[in-house]
Design a protein around this motif. Sequence first.
Motif, PDB file in Angstrom:
ATOM      1  N   MET A 149       0.826  -1.206   0.000  1.00 28.57           N
ATOM      2  CA  MET A 149       0.000   0.000   0.000  1.00 28.57           C
ATOM      3  C   MET A 149       0.860   1.256   0.000  1.00 28.57           C
ATOM      4  N   SER A 150       0.460   2.209  -0.841  1.00 26.89           N
ATOM      5  CA  SER A 150       1.099   3.523  -0.852  1.00 26.89           C
ATOM      6  C   SER A 150       0.003   4.582  -0.893  1.00 26.89           C
ATOM      7  N   PRO A 151       0.265   5.780  -0.374  1.00 29.69           N
ATOM      8  CA  PRO A 151      -0.762   6.832  -0.379  1.00 29.69           C
ATOM      9  C   PRO A 151      -1.334   7.108  -1.762  1.00 29.69           C
ATOM     10  N   LEU A 152      -0.469   7.163  -2.785  1.00 32.57           N
ATOM     11  CA  LEU A 152      -0.935   7.468  -4.136  1.00 32.57           C
ATOM     12  C   LEU A 152      -1.834   6.350  -4.666  1.00 32.57           C
ATOM     13  N   LYS A 153      -1.435   5.097  -4.461  1.00 32.88           N
ATOM     14  CA  LYS A 153      -2.226   3.969  -4.951  1.00 32.88           C
ATOM     15  C   LYS A 153      -3.593   3.911  -4.285  1.00 32.88           C
ATOM     16  N   VAL A 154      -3.629   4.174  -2.984  1.00 36.04           N
ATOM     17  CA  VAL A 154      -4.907   4.161  -2.261  1.00 36.04           C
ATOM     18  C   VAL A 154      -5.823   5.271  -2.764  1.00 36.04           C
ATOM     19  N   THR A 155      -5.263   6.461  -2.948  1.00 34.30           N
ATOM     20  CA  THR A 155      -6.062   7.590  -3.422  1.00 34.30           C
ATOM     21  C   THR A 155      -6.634   7.329  -4.815  1.00 34.30           C
ATOM     22  N   LEU A 156      -5.800   6.812  -5.706  1.00 30.12           N
ATOM     23  CA  LEU A 156      -6.258   6.514  -7.062  1.00 30.12           C
ATOM     24  C   LEU A 156      -7.295   5.392  -7.068  1.00 30.12           C
ATOM     25  N   ALA A 157      -7.048   4.343  -6.266  1.00 29.58           N
ATOM     26  CA  ALA A 157      -8.009   3.240  -6.190  1.00 29.58           C
ATOM     27  C   ALA A 157      -9.342   3.724  -5.637  1.00 29.58           C
ATOM     28  N   GLY A 158      -9.291   4.551  -4.601  1.00 35.64           N
ATOM     29  CA  GLY A 158     -10.526   5.078  -4.019  1.00 35.64           C
ATOM     30  C   GLY A 158     -11.302   5.936  -4.995  1.00 35.64           C
ATOM     31  N   ALA A 159     -10.589   6.795  -5.722  1.00 39.81           N
ATOM     32  CA  ALA A 159     -11.256   7.663  -6.705  1.00 39.81           C
ATOM     33  C   ALA A 159     -11.894   6.838  -7.815  1.00 39.81           C
ATOM     34  N   ALA A 160     -11.197   5.791  -8.273  1.00 42.78           N
ATOM     35  CA  ALA A 160     -11.722   4.961  -9.346  1.00 42.78           C
ATOM     36  C   ALA A 160     -12.955   4.180  -8.898  1.00 42.78           C
TER      37      ALA A 160
END
Length: 336
Positions: A149-160
């Motif tokens: 998990m990384s902050p960027l991956k979580v943010t992008l996954a959540g937005a998608a």
Amino acid sequence: MESLLRSRFQKSAVLIIGVILLGIAMVASVLYGIQNFRITTAIEAYTSFTGSNEHLIIQHTRVPRAITAAFVGGSLAVAGVLLQALTRNPLASPSVFGINSGAAFMIVIALFLFGSMFSFSQLMWVGFLGAGLTAMIVYMLGSAGRGGMSPLKVTLAGAAVAAFASSLTSLFMLIDNKTMEEALYWLVGSVSGRDLRHAQMIIPYLVGGWICAILLAGSLNLMALGDDVAKSLGQKIVWVKAGIVLVVVLLAGGSVALTGPIGFVGIMIPHICRYLVGFDHRWVIPYSVVLGGIFLLLADLVSRFLLMPEEVPVGVATAVIGVPFVIAIVRRRAHE
């Protein structure tokens, strides 16, 4: 950024004052609205109940509404603190994890397939389930691939995931007009019309989430130094992040299940708390519980008077207050 309150005594004193103001805000929520009451009338509603219209409104409308606003406001604020710490995104809120969209999507699916067969209480649990499933999907997507998990991956996954769930929600609402009419009650975000029995079903989960968040405060402080530093200090980062996600599901999922999506509380309140007490989560979390409750109670009070005699859903009032706040945060970050 230096905190406004520096000593432990100052922080404790202001927190106690905040608890007192929270109590005053709850009393004001019970007394004022389209119909105003005296405090003696509110007391009589519980000490010498007569079955009058005033007593019925206080017992079955105003008191449940005040309790719901206080608990949901505090829970959304703490969920915002946890998500901002997890993603290192100053604008993170439950919507980042798709919790709002996931809960709304499951409720719309239930209404579309079964219509009015579901009671309000059953729809609450459907929304809770949707919030939890969505958060787990985002967590797995954000943890996939190299590096976990990384902050960027979580943010992008959540937005998608949030965008996907919102699109499907709109599709089902357009297919069935009846579903749209019933779902709008949930999608706007409101603390009105909630029975005390409904609040009692969810409040234990919210309080449990608060306790878990406070227990995670020390780990959150270490994570703020970076994952590598936290690991070197003995933190099991994967388990801490999984715990954060679980607590967010309890807090934000329970809140959305009870009131529908109410925006901006989880963005604004953590910033105000950090301004007051700094970045120590052992203080930020209790302050968020108190200030989040006060903020949502006051927003609900304002919503009653905006378009009298009609009431505006509190989700609209928080958006009106929250948008300028978010713009100010973005402008400040741009100049840093």
